[in-house]
Design an enzyme around this catalytic site. Structure first.
Site: not given
Ligand code: SAH
Length: 218
Positions: A38, A64-66
């Site tokens: 990530r 950016i998504s969890q």
């Protein structure tokens, strides 16, 4: 004695444990997350926080998504290795990279050129050759490549995304956050094979909105 700095492996192991305890239990999904660095998708300023289970800012005012939400949505798609998937909202490309490890082909659409280019670089770095990108308005889907086995929308649609549902195979699955406010409802639409859908609510989420048209700024 000073504490040793934590290794990436330790941090990743802790993240995976946290996702599992929250209900992301599909081993293939967890493995795909584990194999996707990530920190490659987060801006320099936030690299230290890449292993935290939180959304982070990226360029163009997007996020950016969890990881938990990425895991939850990916699991809800119930992907098979032969599936062709359409993703709306490439953003950093993090979710795309995870889909690409579980599906045959991933078609992904983004309305910011800058984000699209940066994501393409990352796919190249990771050697992900089954991702096909497009700069455009994802609300229109990708008619030339339809129908899709699976569709994932990673920006909040104000209402039921009819155009996208129409590009799904009869037994396909679409997962999308739906709602106009800051908190939306994550929905899973499963085709019944006869043009209808079974709709399931997966919980409350916070996504940036799905906007009309492409961005004028870079
Ligand atoms: N899945 C991404 C998070 C994306 S945030 C990740 O893992 O990083 C949502 C993204 O959807 C943003 O990049 C935003 O620009 C994009 N977006 C919003 N409306 C869109 C539209 N109509 N077409 C394509 N992309 C859109």
């Amino acid at each position: 004695m000073t504490d040793e700095p934590e290794t990436s492996q330790t941090r990743m192991a802790r993240l995976i444990l946290a996702l599992r305890s929250q209900g992301v239990t599909d081993p293939r999904v967890l493995e795909a997350i584990e194999r996707t660095p990530r920190e490659l998708f987060t801006p320099d300023l936030f690299k230290e926080r890449a292993f935290e289970d939180s959304a982070l800012p990226i360029a163009c005012g997007q996020t950016i998504s969890q990881p938990f939400i990425v895991g939850l949505m990916t699991q809800a798609l119930t992907l098979g290795p032969r599936d062709r998937v359409l993703e709306i909202g490439t953003g950093s490309g993090y979710q795309t990279a995870i889909l690409s490890r579980l599906a045959r082909l991933v078609y992904t659409v983004e309305r910011y050129r800058t984000l699209m280019r940066e994501a393409e670089e990352r796919f190249k770095t990771l050697g992900l050759t089954n991702v096909i990108t497009r700069f455009g308005d994802g609300g229109e889907g990708w008619a030339e490549q339809a129908p899709f086995d699976r569709i994932l929308v990673t920006a909040a649609a104000p209402e039921e995304p009819r155009t996208l549902l129409a590009q799904l195979k009869p037994n396909g699955v679409l997962v999308a956050p739906i709602g106009k406010g800051p908190v939306q409802s994550l929905r899973r639409y499963a085709g019944d094979g006869q043009g209808g859908f079974k709709v399931e609510l997966l919980g409350d989420v916070r996504f940036v909105p799905l906007l009309d048209g492409v961005a004028r700024e870079l």
